[in-house]
Design a protein around this motif. Structure first.
Motif, PDB file in Angstrom:
ATOM      1  N   TYR A  86       0.637  -0.931  -0.096  1.00 15.03           N
ATOM      2  CA  TYR A  86      -0.190  -0.299  -0.313  1.00 15.03           C
ATOM      3  C   TYR A  86       1.079   1.695  -0.125  1.00 15.03           C
ATOM      4  CZ  TYR A  86      -3.781  -3.648   0.970  1.00 15.03           C
ATOM      5  OH  TYR A  86      -4.832  -4.625   1.449  1.00 15.03           O
ATOM      6  N   TYR A  87       0.064   2.169  -0.683  1.00 10.65           N
ATOM      7  CA  TYR A  87       0.750   3.630  -0.594  1.00 10.65           C
ATOM      8  C   TYR A  87      -0.176   4.072  -0.031  1.00 10.65           C
ATOM      9  CZ  TYR A  87       5.024   1.887  -4.276  1.00 10.65           C
ATOM     10  OH  TYR A  87       5.791   1.386  -4.959  1.00 10.65           O
ATOM     11  N   ILE A  88       0.828   5.225   0.605  1.00  8.77           N
ATOM     12  CA  ILE A  88       0.567   5.866   1.524  1.00  8.77           C
ATOM     13  C   ILE A  88       1.167   7.939   1.318  1.00  8.77           C
ATOM     14  CG2 ILE A  88      -0.311   6.310   3.871  1.00  8.77           C
ATOM     15  CD1 ILE A  88      -1.224   3.914   2.966  1.00  8.77           C
ATOM     16  N   ASN A  89       0.023   8.851   0.987  1.00  3.50           N
ATOM     17  CA  ASN A  89       0.171   9.885   0.372  1.00  3.50           C
ATOM     18  C   ASN A  89       0.079  10.380   1.895  1.00  3.50           C
ATOM     19  OD1 ASN A  89       0.770  12.602  -0.461  1.00  3.50           O
ATOM     20  ND2 ASN A  89      -0.751  11.977  -2.460  1.00  3.50           N
ATOM     21  N   LYS A  90       1.787  11.238   2.225  1.00  4.36           N
ATOM     22  CA  LYS A  90       1.853  12.082   3.335  1.00  4.36           C
ATOM     23  C   LYS A  90       2.917  13.381   2.864  1.00  4.36           C
ATOM     24  CE  LYS A  90       3.994  10.102   6.791  1.00  4.36           C
ATOM     25  NZ  LYS A  90       5.012   9.564   7.534  1.00  4.36           N
ATOM     26  N   ALA A  91       2.722  14.129   1.602  1.00  3.56           N
ATOM     27  CA  ALA A  91       3.537  14.472   0.999  1.00  3.56           C
ATOM     28  C   ALA A  91       2.891  15.899   1.109  1.00  3.56           C
ATOM     29  CB  ALA A  91       3.394  14.817  -0.028  1.00  3.56           C
ATOM     30  N   GLU A  92       0.832  16.278   1.550  1.00  4.87           N
ATOM     31  CA  GLU A  92      -0.051  17.377   1.029  1.00  4.87           C
ATOM     32  C   GLU A  92      -0.706  17.058   2.277  1.00  4.87           C
ATOM     33  OE1 GLU A  92      -3.169  18.977  -2.068  1.00  4.87           O
ATOM     34  OE2 GLU A  92      -1.977  17.039  -2.751  1.00  4.87           O
ATOM     35  N   ALA A  93      -0.467  18.423   2.793  1.00  5.32           N
ATOM     36  CA  ALA A  93      -1.804  18.723   3.682  1.00  5.32           C
ATOM     37  C   ALA A  93      -2.897  19.046   2.987  1.00  5.32           C
ATOM     38  CB  ALA A  93      -1.441  19.945   4.499  1.00  5.32           C
ATOM     39  N   LEU A  94      -3.978  18.444   3.700  1.00  2.11           N
ATOM     40  CA  LEU A  94      -5.321  18.213   3.003  1.00  2.11           C
ATOM     41  C   LEU A  94      -6.311  19.305   3.779  1.00  2.11           C
ATOM     42  CD1 LEU A  94      -7.296  17.241   1.410  1.00  2.11           C
ATOM     43  CD2 LEU A  94      -8.045  15.213   3.507  1.00  2.11           C
ATOM     44  N   SER A  95      -7.375  20.275   3.156  1.00  2.00           N
ATOM     45  CA  SER A  95      -8.013  21.329   3.720  1.00  2.00           C
ATOM     46  C   SER A  95      -9.244  20.839   3.811  1.00  2.00           C
ATOM     47  CB  SER A  95      -7.818  22.269   2.639  1.00  2.00           C
ATOM     48  OG  SER A  95      -6.486  22.965   2.501  1.00  2.00           O
TER      49      SER A  95
END
Length: 449
Positions: A86-95
């Motif tokens: 599984y790939y987890i996206n941790k780069a972007e801060a989600l508004s």
């Protein structure tokens, strides 16, 4: 059985969780993890290992927890095994927008009413393994994640909002002034709820409050607040009036004390200087009074010479006796430069004086009559409205006047007893009081706007 040589991310940027479609690997397979992501090897419901950005060869030494689950198939010395990646996206801060789905009950000053609020927050995945286990989705995009978080947290936000209103004890009419305090307090409360999902609450903002404007309790509180504000305004006006009077008395006392000090001063030179100063002030005052009178004459449409001619002619008309032909000539000559209406009046007066009768005077106001406060027309006794302009007649006592602001009768003074407005203007040039209705300052002659 197909063995994957390279494991790499193939999802779109909108995914927070993306599952690699293949599950068969060997110790020669390579793993590629982009920047801002983490890859998790998952087997039998357990996270075996987490890989950060980079490229790796998937030997069992790199995944020690997987060794117990590997089914070895000896094929030329290469081990094969099965796992999910599984790939987890941790780069972007989600508004994410938030809001109370229903208004929450609060009790300001013990009065029950409902309050709503809304704003925005910023989230970021911090613990990939917890995030994957809690949300348990093969492929999870941002839209579905926001929907899940909003559903889980809306109720708690409402409870936290009610508790924060009680803790901060803020007046319901001053909530907007304390939005930063509410934001910080609610972020502190919600942080632990997001940590359960492996998510960090980076920022939390309260941007609006929804007040219960249709609630009768709220409307009563609003009315009481307005009454208090009006009472405070009236008290301030009264305090300002008293302060002006005190300052005026203080100024007069200072002037009197200064004059006493100077009058008893032994220094003759100082006394002479003071006298010269008073003379200079008096001279300036005379000049300003003359300029003010000049402006008044220009405004009313006559000259100094015409005024003097009128005074001479009137003096002549007031005297009786028809044989003083020299005086008659002076009077008629003086009337040459004045207006037609005044000249006509005085000519009649002179004619009567030549006939031996007393010169008629300008008709005085009868004892039982008053004048209109608006246009100045003479009114009959007991008249209730002016026959000239229709203004309602206000009979004033000797110590009363009409307020120029509200038009009501009020005792003479500095402020209206009805509306609190000043009864005299301040000259913008010298600061002296100008009576109501005055068009020029009596001290310096400045025209009033």
């Amino acid at each position: 059985m197909r063995i994957v040589d390279v494991v790499h991310y193939q999802g779109t940027p909108d995914y927070l969780i993306w599952k690699f479609p293949e599950e068969n690997f060997n110790t020669q397979s390579r793993l590629q993890v982009p920047l801002g992501q983490e890859a998790i090897f998952f087997s039998n419901g357990q996270a075996m290992d987490v890989f950060g950005p980079g490229e790796y060869t998937l030997t069992t030494d790199r995944i020690p927890l997987l060794a117990d689950f590997i089914k070895k198939h000896i094929s030329g010395g290469v081990d094969m095994y099965q796992s999910q990646v599984y790939y987890i996206n941790k780069a972007e801060a989600l508004s994410m927008k938030w809001g109370t789905p229903d208004k929450v009950m609060i009790q300001p000053n013990g009065v029950p009413m409902k309050l709503g609020a809304g704003g925005d927050m910023s989230l970021q995945v911090t613990d990939s393994a917890v995030f994957l286990l809690k949300l348990g989705a093969n492929n999870l995009d941002k839209e579905h994640f926001v929907a899940q978080m909003r559903e889980k947290l809306n109720t708690k936000i409402g409870d936290y909002l009610a508790n924060t209103v009680a803790d901060l004890n803020v007046d319901i009419f001053d909530l907007d002034k304390h939005r930063m305090e509410f934001s910080a307090k609610l972020q502190e409360m919600l942080a632990a709820d997001f940590e359960i999902y492996g998510v960090s609450l980076l920022q939390f903002n309260v941007s609006r409050f929804v007040l219960p404007e249709d609630d009768p309790n709220y409307q009563n509180m609003l009315k009481n607040r307005a009454d208090k504000v009006n009472a405070l305004d009236a008290k301030k006006i009264e305090n300002d009036r008293k302060m002006v009077e005190l300052e005026g008395a203080k100024d007069r006392m200072e002037i009197e004390n200064e004059m006493k000090r100077r009058s008893t001063e032994a220094d003759a030179d100082a006394m002479e200087t003071w006298e010269l100063r008073k003379a200079e002030i008096a001279a300036k005052r005379q000049i300003m009074e003359a300029e003010a009178m000049k402006a008044k004459r220009e405004l009313e449409g006559y000259t100094y010479q015409e005024e003097q001619s009128y005074n001479i002619a009137k003096t002549f008309a007031d005297k009786q006796g028809g044989s003083d032909m020299v005086g008659l000539g002076v009077g008629l000559g003086a009337m040459t430069g004045i207006g037609a209406s005044v000249g006509s009046y005085l000519s009649g007066s002179v004619t009567q004086a030549m006939a031996g009768t007393a010169a008629p005077q300008m008709k005085p106001q009868s004892a039982g009559k008053v004048n209109c406060s608006k246009c100045g027309a003479e009114l009959p006794e007991n008249a209730k409205f002016c026959l000239e302009c229709g203004e309602k007649v206000v009979v004033l006592q000797e110590n009363e006047m009409i307020c120029p602001s509200c038009g009501k009768a009020t005792p003479k003074g500095k402020f209206c007893m009805e509306c609190g407005a000043p009864l005299a203007k301040k000259c913008p040039n010298c600061g002296q009081d100008v009576p109501a209705g005055g068009k020029f300052c009596l001290e310096c002659g400045t025209k009033m706007e």
